[in-house]
Motif scaffolding. Sequence first.
Motif, PDB file in Angstrom:
ATOM      1  N   ASP A 247       0.855  -1.179   0.000  1.00  0.00           N
ATOM      2  CA  ASP A 247       0.000   0.000   0.000  1.00  0.00           C
ATOM      3  C   ASP A 247       0.900   1.241   0.000  1.00  0.00           C
ATOM      4  OD1 ASP A 247      -1.740   2.093   0.486  1.00  0.00           O
ATOM      5  OD2 ASP A 247      -2.935   0.977   1.943  1.00  0.00           O
ATOM      6  N   VAL A 248       1.160   1.788  -1.192  1.00  0.00           N
ATOM      7  CA  VAL A 248       2.105   2.893  -1.333  1.00  0.00           C
ATOM      8  C   VAL A 248       1.633   4.119  -0.560  1.00  0.00           C
ATOM      9  CG1 VAL A 248       3.236   4.417  -2.986  1.00  0.00           C
ATOM     10  CG2 VAL A 248       2.885   1.996  -3.545  1.00  0.00           C
ATOM     11  N   ALA A 249       0.330   4.395  -0.599  1.00  0.00           N
ATOM     12  CA  ALA A 249      -0.188   5.553   0.138  1.00  0.00           C
ATOM     13  C   ALA A 249       0.094   5.431   1.630  1.00  0.00           C
ATOM     14  CB  ALA A 249      -1.691   5.697  -0.112  1.00  0.00           C
ATOM     15  N   ALA A 278      -1.421   0.373 -10.886  1.00  0.00           N
ATOM     16  CA  ALA A 278      -1.614   1.677 -10.259  1.00  0.00           C
ATOM     17  C   ALA A 278      -0.619   1.875  -9.121  1.00  0.00           C
ATOM     18  CB  ALA A 278      -3.049   1.807  -9.754  1.00  0.00           C
ATOM     19  N   ARG A 279      -0.428   0.844  -8.295  1.00  0.00           N
ATOM     20  CA  ARG A 279       0.519   0.946  -7.184  1.00  0.00           C
ATOM     21  C   ARG A 279       1.964   1.041  -7.693  1.00  0.00           C
ATOM     22  NH1 ARG A 279      -1.852  -1.915  -2.410  1.00  0.00           N
ATOM     23  NH2 ARG A 279      -3.820  -0.803  -2.066  1.00  0.00           N
ATOM     24  N   ARG A 280       2.264   0.351  -8.771  1.00  0.00           N
ATOM     25  CA  ARG A 280       3.621   0.442  -9.338  1.00  0.00           C
ATOM     26  C   ARG A 280       3.926   1.873  -9.759  1.00  0.00           C
ATOM     27  NH1 ARG A 280       5.497  -5.027 -12.049  1.00  0.00           N
ATOM     28  NH2 ARG A 280       4.218  -6.486 -10.876  1.00  0.00           N
ATOM     29  N   LEU A 281       2.984   2.480 -10.450  1.00  0.00           N
ATOM     30  CA  LEU A 281       3.197   3.857 -10.900  1.00  0.00           C
ATOM     31  C   LEU A 281       3.287   4.814  -9.727  1.00  0.00           C
ATOM     32  CD1 LEU A 281       0.812   3.875 -13.998  1.00  0.00           C
ATOM     33  CD2 LEU A 281       3.307   3.590 -13.973  1.00  0.00           C
ATOM     34  N   ASP A 282       2.466   4.595  -8.704  1.00  0.00           N
ATOM     35  CA  ASP A 282       2.532   5.436  -7.507  1.00  0.00           C
ATOM     36  C   ASP A 282       3.888   5.292  -6.815  1.00  0.00           C
ATOM     37  OD1 ASP A 282      -0.018   6.356  -7.917  1.00  0.00           O
ATOM     38  OD2 ASP A 282      -0.961   5.000  -6.463  1.00  0.00           O
ATOM     39  N   LEU A 283       4.390   4.070  -6.751  1.00  0.00           N
ATOM     40  CA  LEU A 283       5.679   3.822  -6.102  1.00  0.00           C
ATOM     41  C   LEU A 283       6.808   4.531  -6.840  1.00  0.00           C
ATOM     42  CD1 LEU A 283       7.333   2.298  -3.945  1.00  0.00           C
ATOM     43  CD2 LEU A 283       7.391   0.328  -5.501  1.00  0.00           C
ATOM     44  N   LEU A 284       6.805   4.428  -8.169  1.00  0.00           N
ATOM     45  CA  LEU A 284       7.851   5.076  -8.956  1.00  0.00           C
ATOM     46  C   LEU A 284       7.759   6.600  -8.856  1.00  0.00           C
ATOM     47  CD1 LEU A 284       7.782   2.799 -12.133  1.00  0.00           C
ATOM     48  CD2 LEU A 284       9.435   2.757 -10.252  1.00  0.00           C
ATOM     49  N   ALA A 285       6.532   7.113  -8.854  1.00  0.00           N
ATOM     50  CA  ALA A 285       6.362   8.565  -8.732  1.00  0.00           C
ATOM     51  C   ALA A 285       6.881   9.049  -7.379  1.00  0.00           C
ATOM     52  CB  ALA A 285       4.896   8.936  -8.922  1.00  0.00           C
TER      53      ALA A 285
END
Length: 488
Positions: A247-249, A278-285
């Motif tokens: 859970d990146v958030a 979606a979580r992968r992109l959030d993590l990279l961002a």
Amino acid sequence: MSADLSDLMLVPLDRNSPVPVLRQVYLELRRAILAGVPPPGGRLPPTRTLAARLGVARNTVVAAYEQLLAEGFIEGRVGAGSFVSRDLPDAPEPPPAAAGAPPPPAPPASRRFAGAQAHTGEYGTAPFNTGRCALDERTLQVWRVLTMRRLQRPDPAWLGYADPAGPPALRQAIARYLRTSRAVRCEPEQVVVTAGAQQAIDLMLRVLLEPGDPVWLEDPCYPAVRAALAAARARVVPVRVDAQGMDVAAGIAASPDARLAYVTPSSQYPLGVVLSMARRLDLLAWARRAGAWVLEDDYDSEFRYAGRPLASLQGIDDGGRVIYVGTFNKALFPGLRLGYAVVPWELLEPVRAARLLTDWHPAALPAGVVTDFLEEGHFAPHLRRMRQRYLASRDALAAALREHLADRLDVEVPEQGMKLLARLRPGLSDLAVSAAAARRGLIARPVSPMFLAAPPVQALMLGFSGHEPGALRWAARELAAALAGHDG
């Protein structure tokens, strides 16, 4: 003769000991000298006299004296004999009640490694143990041929020091394989060959972290990485895992300035879930914004049983923040001890330096054999055979568990990997069940200890790779017997 020398001549010898008589004479003489019998400057018995007293050949005593002379314990004087070196200090007074005294305590720094060995848990061949690999006869035959070919035409470079990152030919083969199979974006120069994924992870922690640096860690997590982070004195930030992976958030809320995030995106360890896009992109961002690094552990991606292998997280990283770690120890066999890391350019030189300082370079012969195995096209057929065998073992185990234990646990059949998760029904403790299974010769790893802060799940991790279907069916019956009448 003085009492001191008489004591020296009463060296006890054990004729039945596997320790050679010469070694016994040398060790006992050294012990006597260090104890101050005789003291510095004192004369040793003539070799002939001591040999007769001990009932050994004179050459034995001469050789023991020569060893002591070479090590500086004694000195020779022409025409006078052998004497204890005057450079040795007087023997210290023995401490009171020395016999049976407790050994000195380990230094505080050593506590960082306490229990680390127990976190691996993959020793032994008992049913359900994880990380096992099947012995494939065709692969072994190819391996024998390639090894003998290398030995018949040995390269003189094998006998010297080599590039810490590994042989260029192997790095080229790994880069080509990763680009094709895992969509990893890399050049051969970015590949650093290691003694398995664990060493690769350790190198990254050495290079990236200072004591106290915050690190996101999946909750639950791979225990060996948790132990490695403790040894690195990092501050672990547990980040819960749900059906979409980390859970990146929640990680951002807990520690937005973390230095590193460790993830197993293709098959979360131990739950087996896949990190959503979606979580992968959030993590990279987040990594780009925070200037943080992401350590992607892709430990068993070769074994996917439905569709093509998932693309790597590193392959969609435009910011150069992901360090990709993989291993041949799962795909071939653990005894090989060969893994790799694909390192961003900015980290390459310090990682190479850390590799040199810890292990210098990989062993030349196995690296050469793996190079040939990859370059000559043997790896893909090997993986196809292993997938078929592991798929049969997975299905046999899942069916047997449902047949014998449907009322005690719920089986989660994975689409990837070498193990499955069996969630226990309410009222059962995975620690207690694991102990009961161990008494019947099974290794059923409890999952609850792998949780950090999240509420633990009572489940068993059951390995199926490297175990034949018949053995797994038998083991499922044994596990059912271990659980019979078990009340948690």
